[in-house]
Design an enzyme around this catalytic site. Structure first.
Site, mmCIF file in Angstrom:
data_model
loop_
_atom_site.group_PDB
_atom_site.id
_atom_site.type_symbol
_atom_site.label_atom_id
_atom_site.label_comp_id
_atom_site.label_asym_id
_atom_site.label_seq_id
_atom_site.Cartn_x
_atom_site.Cartn_y
_atom_site.Cartn_z
ATOM 1 N N HIS A 19 0.490 2.316 -6.461
ATOM 2 C CA HIS A 19 -0.080 2.084 -5.140
ATOM 3 C C HIS A 19 0.833 1.158 -4.363
ATOM 4 C CE1 HIS A 19 -3.912 0.934 -2.644
ATOM 5 N NE2 HIS A 19 -2.823 1.050 -1.894
ATOM 6 N N HIS A 21 2.981 1.494 -0.468
ATOM 7 C CA HIS A 21 3.369 2.300 0.690
ATOM 8 C C HIS A 21 4.816 1.944 0.967
ATOM 9 C CE1 HIS A 21 -0.934 3.185 1.582
ATOM 10 N NE2 HIS A 21 -1.074 2.037 0.927
ATOM 11 N N HIS A 209 -7.544 6.183 -0.733
ATOM 12 C CA HIS A 209 -7.990 4.794 -0.602
ATOM 13 C C HIS A 209 -9.514 4.828 -0.465
ATOM 14 C CE1 HIS A 209 -3.800 3.960 0.043
ATOM 15 N NE2 HIS A 209 -4.005 2.693 0.366
ATOM 16 N N GLU A 212 -11.992 -0.260 -0.400
ATOM 17 C CA GLU A 212 -11.129 -1.398 -0.021
ATOM 18 C C GLU A 212 -11.972 -2.275 0.904
ATOM 19 O OE1 GLU A 212 -7.627 -0.373 2.299
ATOM 20 O OE2 GLU A 212 -6.733 -2.359 2.035
ATOM 21 N N ASP A 290 0.849 -2.636 -3.049
ATOM 22 C CA ASP A 290 0.354 -2.096 -1.767
ATOM 23 C C ASP A 290 1.442 -2.124 -0.686
ATOM 24 O OD1 ASP A 290 -1.469 -0.838 -0.152
ATOM 25 O OD2 ASP A 290 -2.805 -2.549 0.108
ATOM 26 N N ASP A 291 1.609 -3.250 0.001
ATOM 27 C CA ASP A 291 2.612 -3.374 1.075
ATOM 28 C C ASP A 291 3.343 -4.697 0.852
ATOM 29 O OD1 ASP A 291 1.804 -1.061 2.956
ATOM 30 O OD2 ASP A 291 -0.088 -2.077 2.515
HETATM 31 N N1 ADE Z 1 -1.666 1.828 4.604
HETATM 32 C C1 ADE Z 1 -0.805 0.885 4.184
HETATM 33 N N2 ADE Z 1 -1.474 -0.079 3.530
HETATM 34 C C2 ADE Z 1 -2.778 0.278 3.517
HETATM 35 C C3 ADE Z 1 -3.969 -0.286 2.988
HETATM 36 N N3 ADE Z 1 -3.967 -1.445 2.321
HETATM 37 N N4 ADE Z 1 -5.136 0.353 3.182
HETATM 38 C C4 ADE Z 1 -5.166 1.506 3.863
HETATM 39 N N5 ADE Z 1 -4.086 2.079 4.377
HETATM 40 C C5 ADE Z 1 -2.901 1.481 4.216
HETATM 41 ZN ZN ZN Z 2 -2.728 1.036 0.156
#
Ligand code: ADE
Ligand code: ZN
Length: 350
Positions: A19, A21, A209, A212, A290-291
Site C-alpha cells: 500500500h 501510492h 481503500h 480509512e 501509503d504516501d
Molecule cells: N490516495 C493517496 N493516498 C490516499 C489515501 N491515504 N487514501 C485514499 N486515497 C489516497
Molecule cells: Zn492509500
C-alpha cells in the site's frame, strides 16, 4: 530510527509493501525541481504560503487536517510529472529508498486519471514506471507490481473508461490489479461495481481503500459488493465482530498504514490502531507507508512506529512478515524465496 533495540531486526526483515501510492513518494526537492524544469506553475506563495520553499511545504504536510486536505496537495504535487523520464525518476527514487528499508517486493498504486486529465498520455506514465521497475530489479533485486487505482471522487463512468484502457496491460501482467482510492466518505465501493466485477470475471486482482475515514460498513461493502481480495487501511474491523470474523475466515488481507492514519487524523496515536486486536483475532495485515513523502516516513518508519507503540515480539513480527509475503500478488517462486529470507533473518536473530 525507533527507540527500540529491535531496530536492526526490523530493518533486516524482507518486507513486502502493498500500500503505497507512487505519486505519494514525490519528495518536495524533486517536486520543485520538476516544476522548474517543466515550467509548471505551482500556486504562488501569496495564494498558498506552503509553496514558499521546501521547508514550508514540509511544515504544511505536518498539519493535514483530513484525507481531502492531503489530497489537495497530492494532486497539485503530481502535476509536475510530464515526461516518461519524470515518472521513471519518481519510481526509481522510491525503489532506492525502499531497498534501504529492506523492501524485497513492492506493489505500488498509481492514478492514471490524474495524469490523463492533464493531457499526459497513459503510455507515458506506464513507460516511465516500467523502466524504473526494470532498473530496480537489476540494481536492488526488488520485485514489483503496478496496481491501477480508480479515483472514486470522479464519476464511476470515467473510472470504468480508464479501467477499460488498462485491460490489455492487465492481461499481460504489466498491471497486476485494480484498486480504488481518493475521497472515501460519500463514495462507497458499490458505485464501482461494474469495473470490479468485470475485473473479477477476467481473473484480475482487486483491492479497495475501505475503513480509512469511513466505517466498517465500507469494508463489508468492499467485500460483498465488489469482491475485493484486500482492503487498504481497513482499521475499522473492530466496529463489527461479524465482519472481522469474515475477514479472518476468508483470509482477506488488510494493508495498514500507521503513520498515514495519524497524519490524516484518523487516529490520534499509533497506539489507537487495532494492531494487537488484529494479531489476537487472526486478521492478516501488512504494514505500509501509503504516501511516504507526505506523511514523514517510509516503510521502516512505520514498522518502528508500530514497535514503539505495541512492543511486539520477534515471533509476532515473523507472523506479520509471513502474512505479508503470502498475501502478495507475486509468483509462488518469489514467495518461497522471500520466506527463505525471512527464515534466515529469524535464525540469525535468536
Ligand atoms: N490516495 C493517496 N493516498 C490516499 C489515501 N491515504 N487514501 C485514499 N486515497 C489516497
Ligand atoms: Zn492509500
Amino acid at each position: 530510527m525507533c527507540k527500540d533495540s529491535m531496530h536492526e531486526f526490523l530493518q533486516a526483515l524482507p518486507k513486502c509493501e502493498h500500500h503505497m501510492h507512487i505519486e505519494g513518494s514525490l519528495e518536495p526537492e524533486l517536486l520543485f525541481a520538476l516544476a522548474a524544469r517543466n515550467k509548471i506553475s505551482l500556486p504562488s506563495p501569496s495564494e498558498d504560503p506552503a509553496f514558499e520553499s521546501i521547508s514550508t511545504l514540509l511544515a504544511r504536510y505536518r498539519r493535514f487536517t483530513s484525507l481531502d486536505d492531503f489530497l489537495h496537495y497530492y494532486f497539485i504535487g503530481m502535476s509536475v510529472l510530464i515526461t516518461p523520464s519524470d515518472f521513471e525518476s519518481l519510481a526509481y527514487a522510491y525503489f532506492k529508498r525502499a531497498h534501504a528499508d529492506g523492501v524485497a517486493h513492492a506493489e505500488v498504486f498509481f492514478d492514471p486519471q490524474a495524469h490523463t486529465a492533464r493531457g499526459i498520455a497513459y503510455e507515458t506514465v506506464i513507460s516511465g514506471f516500467t523502466a524504473a521497475q526494470k532498473r530496480a530489479l537489476h540494481d536492488f533485486k526488488i520485485t514489483s507490481e503496478l496496481i491501477v487505482c480508480i479515483l472514486r471522487h470522479l464519476p464511476a463512468s470515467e473510472g470504468e473508461e480508464m479501467y477499460r484502457q488498462c485491460i490489455p496491460d492487465m492481461e499481460t501482467g504489466v498491471i497486476k490489479g485494480l484498486g480504488l482510492s481518493s475521497t472515501e466518505k460519500g463514495n462507497p465501493p458499490s458505485l464501482f461495481k461494474a469495473s470490479f466485477l468485470d475485473a473479477e470475471k477476467r481473473g484480475f486482482h482487486r483491492t479497495a481503500h475501505a475503513g480509512e475515514e469511513a466505517g466498517v460498513e465500507y469494508m463489508a461493502e468492499a467485500l460483498h459488493e465488489i469482491h475485493v481480495q484486500r482492503a487498504d487501511h481497513g482499521i475499522k474491523l473492530v466496529e463489527d465482530e461479524s465482519v472481522m470474523q469474515e475477514f479472518v475466515d476468508k483470509k482477506i488481507m488488510v494493508t495498514m498504514c500507521p503513520l498515514s492514519n495519524v497524519e490524516l487524523r484518523c487516529v490520534k496515536h499509533v497506539r489507537e490502531l487495532p494492531i494487537r486486536k488484529y494479531l489476537d483475532a487472526g486478521v492478516r495485515f501488512s504494514i505500509n507507508s501509503d504516501d511516504p513523502a507526505y506523511f514523514g516516513g517510509y516503510i521502516l518508519d512505520n514498522y518502528c512506529a508500530v514497535q514503539d507503540a505495541f512492543d511486539l515480539s520477534k515471533k509476532e513480527w515473523e507472523t506479520i512478515v509471513r502474512n505479508s509475503i503470502e498475501g502478495s500478488w507475486c509468483s509462488q517462486q518469489r514467495k518461497t524465496e522471500m520466506i527463505a529470507l525471512l527464515e534466515d533473518v529469524m535464525r540469525k536473530s535468536t
